[in-house]
Design a protein around this motif. Sequence first.
Motif, mmCIF file in Angstrom:
data_model
loop_
_atom_site.group_PDB
_atom_site.id
_atom_site.type_symbol
_atom_site.label_atom_id
_atom_site.label_comp_id
_atom_site.label_asym_id
_atom_site.label_seq_id
_atom_site.Cartn_x
_atom_site.Cartn_y
_atom_site.Cartn_z
ATOM 1 N N ALA A 370 63.218 30.667 45.823
ATOM 2 C CA ALA A 370 63.189 31.147 44.651
ATOM 3 C C ALA A 370 61.989 31.801 44.038
ATOM 4 N N ASP A 371 61.206 31.690 44.683
ATOM 5 C CA ASP A 371 60.027 32.329 44.249
ATOM 6 C C ASP A 371 60.059 33.488 43.496
ATOM 7 N N PRO A 372 59.289 33.805 42.327
ATOM 8 C CA PRO A 372 59.850 34.948 41.495
ATOM 9 C C PRO A 372 59.923 36.167 42.724
ATOM 10 N N ASP A 373 58.145 36.097 42.683
ATOM 11 C CA ASP A 373 57.482 37.218 43.597
ATOM 12 C C ASP A 373 58.724 38.085 44.895
ATOM 13 N N ALA A 374 58.954 36.252 45.345
ATOM 14 C CA ALA A 374 60.096 36.489 46.485
ATOM 15 C C ALA A 374 61.087 37.478 46.447
ATOM 16 N N ILE A 375 61.520 37.431 44.863
ATOM 17 C CA ILE A 375 62.806 38.074 45.002
ATOM 18 C C ILE A 375 62.430 39.306 44.361
ATOM 19 N N VAL A 376 61.537 39.390 43.719
ATOM 20 C CA VAL A 376 61.438 40.702 43.453
ATOM 21 C C VAL A 376 60.975 41.612 44.475
ATOM 22 N N GLU A 377 60.449 40.553 45.557
ATOM 23 C CA GLU A 377 60.715 42.112 46.766
ATOM 24 C C GLU A 377 61.420 42.136 47.308
ATOM 25 N N ALA A 378 62.363 40.910 47.814
ATOM 26 C CA ALA A 378 63.140 41.294 48.262
ATOM 27 C C ALA A 378 64.281 41.925 47.646
ATOM 28 N N LEU A 379 63.887 42.016 45.701
ATOM 29 C CA LEU A 379 65.102 43.538 45.386
ATOM 30 C C LEU A 379 64.913 44.421 46.137
ATOM 31 N N ASN A 380 64.018 44.942 46.118
ATOM 32 C CA ASN A 380 63.316 46.383 46.243
ATOM 33 C C ASN A 380 63.277 46.779 47.966
ATOM 34 N N ASN A 381 63.615 46.082 48.203
ATOM 35 C CA ASN A 381 63.662 45.709 49.739
ATOM 36 C C ASN A 381 65.470 46.191 50.491
ATOM 37 N N ILE A 382 66.113 45.718 49.031
ATOM 38 C CA ILE A 382 67.760 45.562 49.839
ATOM 39 C C ILE A 382 67.735 47.259 50.733
ATOM 40 N N THR A 383 68.989 47.065 51.303
ATOM 41 C CA THR A 383 69.045 48.516 51.537
ATOM 42 C C THR A 383 70.817 48.716 52.417
ATOM 43 N N ASP A 384 71.383 49.672 51.369
ATOM 44 C CA ASP A 384 72.688 49.391 51.742
ATOM 45 C C ASP A 384 73.227 48.100 51.298
ATOM 46 N N PHE A 385 72.422 47.827 49.531
ATOM 47 C CA PHE A 385 73.327 47.196 49.305
ATOM 48 C C PHE A 385 75.326 47.574 48.954
ATOM 49 N N GLU A 386 75.825 46.875 49.378
ATOM 50 C CA GLU A 386 77.538 47.125 49.303
ATOM 51 C C GLU A 386 78.510 46.247 48.104
ATOM 52 N N GLY A 387 78.747 46.617 46.890
ATOM 53 C CA GLY A 387 79.024 46.181 45.801
ATOM 54 C C GLY A 387 80.658 46.546 44.993
ATOM 55 N N ALA A 388 80.381 46.159 43.907
ATOM 56 C CA ALA A 388 81.571 47.371 43.573
ATOM 57 C C ALA A 388 81.834 48.713 42.878
ATOM 58 N N PHE A 389 80.187 48.795 42.728
ATOM 59 C CA PHE A 389 79.627 50.250 42.493
ATOM 60 C C PHE A 389 79.565 51.494 43.909
ATOM 61 N N GLY A 390 79.897 50.646 44.492
ATOM 62 C CA GLY A 390 79.571 51.365 45.879
ATOM 63 C C GLY A 390 78.899 50.779 47.024
ATOM 64 N N VAL A 391 78.357 51.812 48.286
ATOM 65 C CA VAL A 391 76.565 51.256 48.886
ATOM 66 C C VAL A 391 75.840 51.703 48.540
ATOM 67 N N TYR A 392 74.434 50.876 47.499
ATOM 68 C CA TYR A 392 73.197 51.285 47.008
ATOM 69 C C TYR A 392 72.116 51.159 47.223
ATOM 70 N N GLU A 393 70.895 51.105 46.544
ATOM 71 C CA GLU A 393 69.931 50.661 46.781
ATOM 72 C C GLU A 393 69.283 50.709 45.585
ATOM 73 N N TYR A 394 67.385 49.906 45.454
ATOM 74 C CA TYR A 394 67.137 50.164 43.981
ATOM 75 C C TYR A 394 65.553 51.569 44.140
#
Lengths: 425, 290, 238
Positions: A370-394
């Motif tokens: 749950a380290d904030p920096d680790a989570i921010v980094e993970a969010l930046n690095n997510i690829t092809d996230f599958e959600g209700a809005f379709g497949v996307y990333e940041y």
Amino acid sequence: MIARRVVGALAALMLVTTACGSDDDSSSSSADDENPAASEPVEESAEADDTASTADGASADSDAEPSEATVVRVGVPLDLSGPAAISNIGLSELSAMELALEEVTASGMLGETTIEMIPIDTKGDKQEAVAGVLKLIEQDDVDAIVGFTLTPSFLAAGPQAVEAGLPVIAVGVAAPGITEVGDNVFRIIPQVSSLYAANDAMIAETLGATSAAYLYTSDSETTVGIHEARLAALEDAGIETKSVQSNTTADTDFRAQLTEIQNSGADIMVISGFPGQFAGQFLQAEEIGLDIPVLSTDGSGRNEVLDQAGSAMQCVIYTASWAAQNETGRNPHFVEAVQTELDDEADLYYAAGYDGMWMFSTALADAGSADPDAIVEALNNITDFEGAFGVYEYDDNREPDISGINLQIQDNEVIPWTPDTQCER
Amino acid sequence: MQQTINGLASGSIYALLGLGVTLIWGVLHVLTFTHAQVLTWGAFGSLIAINRGYPVPVAILVGMAVAAGLSVLIDSTVLEMLRRRGASEYAFVVATIGLAFMLESILRNRTRARVEPYSRDGFPRGPIELLGQNVPKLQLAVLATSLIAMAGLAIWLNHTRAGRGMKAVAYSPETATLLGINPRFIYAVAYTVSGMLAALAGVFVAVSTASVSYSSGDRLLLTAFAVIILGGMGSVPGAVVGGLILGVIEVYATVHVSSKFSEVVAYLVILVVLLVRPSGLFGAKEATRV
Amino acid sequence: MTGSQGNAVLEVSDLTVRYGAAVALRGIDLVIGEQEAVAVLGPNGAGKTTLLRTISGLLKPAAGQIELDSHSMVGRPAYRIARAGFVHAPEGRSMIAPLTVTENLQLGAGRRARSDVAAGIDEMIELFPSLRARMGTKAGLLSGGEQQMVAIARALMAQPKVLAIDEPSMGLAPVVVDAVLEALRKVIDSGTSLLLAEQNARLALAVADRAYVLVHGEVVKSGNSDEFGDELIESYLT
Ligand SMILES: Nc1ncnc2c1ncn2[C@@H]1O[C@H](COP(=O)(O)OP(=O)(O)O)[C@@H](O)[C@H]1O
Ligand SMILES: [Mg+2]
């Protein structure tokens, strides 16, 4: 003397108010049951056991065994009450987040770790938002913030979270500039203005339009932003602007504006407004015989709008960031889950809450802590996230690259629109 | 031409509203801030009747009855209490503002703040050819109904016993009393008429947008005040002319200046009239009313 | 008292009225018989207007009884006292200025039938011929004398049992006063009782059968009009 009379008048008023109020309570209690989070998130209620289990169960956990390692605390500031039209939006976001959290927990993707959601009601009020977020940070010691319904609440309270260095996923807010508040701020609902701008030119071209007239709602930052982006994008695409008309959110009569648009001789009309006014706008356009193709705004296909004005909206095209008709990503499952678990029809706000919690959970799983920096980094690095809005990333600006879906109203139904779609008026 | 009709049609709705407010001001010297809420409640009354399958004219009458009943209730409870205490005009304003909030929050809770669809079935639909112009039938119906209602009101005020009684009470409640007229009855009549006119306006607003919500009337309160200030506080012909003029000004402002400008027309009218001609178009002295 | 109890139309007994702590009327007894004209005399501030306003229900008495045709009027709303037959033409005539003379008269007619109202208006024109040419004029534009006539006529339209007039002569030229007095005599003859509140005793006594003299809220003298000699008038009313 006057003061005494006024006090007397107010007292009389209060008498009447309480009399009516108590009468009101008895009959609207059923409404409260359906929205347990509105008053008390942990209210016991048969239909709402998902709420009860997350909020209740989790807080019991944290009281009994305060092992920081396995419980990740997520602050969820939402506008659950306040400006009335908004209250259902916040509630939808909350229940979709709870739904997503159940799915995440059931999937086992977090291993030993559990997420505790701490919802607070920011009441559509900037001060409430700031106070609430400060409480989440200082008293509840949250690890991240996933929430925010309205842009003003976010702009007021978001900076507090940024300063505390917490990862922030803004779920509901749709205005531009949200992620500029800090390097740790991400969003779910895409900037609608760019979404429309990207699609309008293609739609206009398909329709063979060379000129456009605009009607937009001028007392909301959101619609003004959308309108300006659309106008600029269409002009860039060589579509001549014939007329620009506006209305306010309180208007009920749009005939003067529509008559101007009709007289302007534009090939298409571009409406940037709110669902509450679409019915009036389309019915009045029909009345005055304005029958050029219309590019409208998301929300045009809502049931209540179609109920009111469906036949006057034949062939209206609009782009949605989210739609039930979108078959990509996790959307088909999401639409069904909202139906079965929440007994409601999925909408943009459910989708935003749902993806917000899934997005955070995915990042948490990727980061492994749950380290904030680790989570921010993970969010930046997510690829092809599958959600209700379709497949996307940041993207580099922490904006989701959601492409949206084009839709058309035909015979009171919303169908996906492509350049090949035919429509009979 | 079409724009003038647009202006007259919305102006006739403003006139209906202004008439209600001016009547109450003329007779009771109370500025009713509840008026927009009465309109909304009336619209909801008609909505319920429509949803139960009653024909449109009946539904309109139901809406009028709801609005009239609500108005009379307000008058015979809170306002009557204030009158008994000889409260200042100021207290009436505060009380009606409070009541307006209360009425709005009741509706908001009851409707859960939703915008309710208002069926247009049974209302005139589509355009009709008139002088080479496509004029919406609904607008013509609104215009015609409003004008009939206004003419009816004028005849009623000037040629019936109740109308004369109303003028007498407006001018001097004490003298009227000494002539055997019950002012409380007249107040109730004034509120009934005012409520009925508001409900009619409410129905027209609801049909125009095919929807109604707890806040449907919100913007129209200021408009109603602008109408009576323009027409002259307490003047019946002033409310009619003021309403029509305001409607047309708003449309022309939209067309010739900017549609953004139309939002402030009501405020501007209030300001300009108060500065240039505080008594309005038809207001002679403060004393002449109804 | 002169009026016989049997056919009293209006009977006021032991009436006390206060404005806050100040007593304006104290223990007033007053009777008006059928077809009788009674004057209430007294200097300015004596309480005449207060008496009329109390009987007509505009003021609530602190004590005492008011009976019209043997029915108590105390506590009834003013409009019902008017309907019961005590009609009060107040001081200053109180025209409904924006209405025409005809409309003012129609207002007075209360719930009389439409045709009856028209007949009543004709009677009033007969009573006050000078109003004939003024029927369509807004009442606010009339002269003082005409307004007084309209005030009386308007009250008569209700066919009252008792017509009460407060200071009918105030501010009027002598010729006009004569016309008014002449009309009032006819009114009495036609069967209506009259209650005149007047500072001008000589005028009032010219029509009244009996008179009460009010000073500082109390009746200091009452009797038949012919009992009021010049000296008496001088001693009380100057
Ligand atoms: N509204 C009032 N409040 C207080 N005192 C009053 C009021 N009206 C009259 N009075 C007083 O009551 C007394 C009687 O007044 P009024 O009945 O008008 O006398 P009149 O008609 O004989 O001239 C006077 O002393 C007067 O000042
Ligand atoms: Mg006097």
